[in-house]
Design an enzyme around this catalytic site. Structure first.
Site, PDB file in Angstrom:
ATOM      1  CB  CYS A 177      33.342  43.692  44.721  1.00 34.39           C
ATOM      2  SG  CYS A 177      32.983  42.294  43.652  1.00 34.39           S
ATOM      3  CB  CYS A 184      30.124  41.696  44.882  1.00 36.27           C
ATOM      4  SG  CYS A 184      31.775  41.011  44.936  1.00 36.27           S
TER       5      CYS A 184
END
Lengths: 307, 108
Positions: free
Chosen positions: B32, B35
């Protein structure tokens, strides 16, 4: 104020290549990025059409490789978000959330972000079933049924990626043929876990705590119907990240920055490259090409302005 | 070394539900990108609010079931707990400013 020969705003493939060429030409180069180097490559599962990687390469891997190469020749990297530009003085000034920075030549490589669908329920369920990043969220949908909206390369490629996790992916496309590259289309049409709904648009995304269904309309027959899904992945194009470039004219109606074939914006020493630029083909390889061209002209501009 | 406590299904009860301090729970995944962008900021905030809030994280690649139990279907997601109860969550579109804002709100 810190002053550089070249500031590159944005560290996607266009900005990383511009920084590589600029620092390799021994120009004092600063690379500004508000997020993660690599830009949209980071949310791409597999890149199959960047030359030199015959077996394909993951987006995160290519990002890391390009960053390493860009920084190898001494470009400096800083985390900051560009907020505005001042272009009337001798030096170009980039206003950021961490102070102002100045340069002789400016290369805008700020890229683009996913465009929202704009239908009811989309904003409400964002993060609760509505996603713009299959690589980030696919694993949550193991054994689920999901919808992908769009018909271009990104939509079809990410829909195919999602079929590895889900029981079924329905691809919702507003036309009767896909825009995606032929080889990708062939894969989609042959994929058993992927169903394509042609001539169909999303009217609303519905659910309680999380997405439960999409209400759809066939644009040819006018017929409306509902499909049960646990998630909706949106790939309906891009919006350029050009909000901080308001001082630059002209930008296109959609907010893309116009340039000549040397990537120059019309203001001497100010260039735009990659997805933020008005052009026909937005790919990693064309972004890299833009970056190389802009940095080369920036070097020429700096040398000539010092004579 | 990370200042955040790694949470799994085995220690979620102890680290989150039974914590005397309010808890921030950061759901992330190695693939991700967004993230990873937020991670350094969260680490900074963990130092800044160290004595007021407990900072924890869940690697969803290894703890998918825990994420789904807590109704997390998208990354990044941040959940905030007081006295073992979820009081707020950040999902969808947010950045560093919203995270710090929610920390302050949760602390009251």
């Amino acid at each position: 104020m810190d002053t550089y020969d070249v500031i590159v705003v944005g560290a996607g493939p266009a900005g990383l290549t511009a920084a590589l060429y600029s620092s390799r030409a021994k120009l004092r180069t600063l690379l500004l990025e508000s997020g993660l180097p690599g830009g949209q490559m980071n949310t791409t599962n597999e890149i199959e059409n960047y030359p030199g990687f015959p077996d394909g390469v993951s987006g995160t891997e290519l990002s890391a490789l390009m960053e390493r190469q860009a920084l190898r020749f001494g470009a400096e990297k800083r985390t900051a978000a560009a907020l505005g530009l001042e272009l009337d003085g001798n030096l170009r000034v980039v206003k950021t959330d961490r102070g102002d920075l100045a340069c002789r030549a400016l290369i805008i490589a700020s890229g683009a972000v996913p465009r929202p669908l704009g239908c009811p329920g989309e904003a409400e369920f964002r993060g609760r079933g509505v996603s713009y990043c299959a690589v980030c969220d696919a694993a949550f949908y193991e054994g689920c049924r999901v919808a992908v909206v769009g018909g271009g390369d990104a939509a079809v490629e990410e829909a195919l990626y999602l079929t590895r996790f889900t029981t079924e992916v329905i691809l919702i496309h507003r036309r009767d043929s896909l825009r995606a590259t032929k080889v990708v289309q062939d894969r989609a049409l042959a994929c058993p876990g992927l169903t394509i709904l042609w001539d169909t648009v999303v009217q609303e995304i519905q659910g309680k705590d999380q997405v439960q269904a999409v209400s759809l309309r066939n644009v040819k027959t006018g017929q409306t119907f509902t499909e049960s899904v646990d998630g909706v992945f949106v790939y309906v194009g891009l919006t350029p990240s050009s909000g901080f470039c308001q001082t630059l004219h002209p930008t296109s109606v959609l907010g893309y920055v116009k340039t000549d074939e040397n990537m120059c914006t019309g203001i001497p020493g100010v260039y735009a490259v990659g997805d933020v630029r008005e052009k026909m083909l937005r790919q990693v390889v064309t972004a890299a090409s833009d970056g190389a061209i802009a940095a080369t002209h920036a070097e020429k501009y700096i040398t000539e302005s010092l004579l | 070394m990370s200042t955040l406590v790694e949470v799994t299904k085995d220690n979620v009860e102890f680290e989150v539900k039974n914590s005397s301090l309010p808890v921030l729970l950061d759901f992330w995944g190695p693939r991700c990108g967004p993230c990873m962008v937020l991670m350094p900021t969260v680490e900074e905030l963990a130092v800044k609010y160290a004595d007021k809030m407990k900072f924890c994280k869940v690697n969803t690649a290894e703890n998918r079931r825990l994420a789904i139990e807590l109704k997390v279907m998208s990354l990044p997601s941040f959940l905030f707990f007081r006295d073992g109860q979820e009081v707020a969550r950040l999902q969808g579109k947010f950045g560093a400013a919203e995270i710090e804002g929610q920390i302050r709100t949760t602390l009251g």
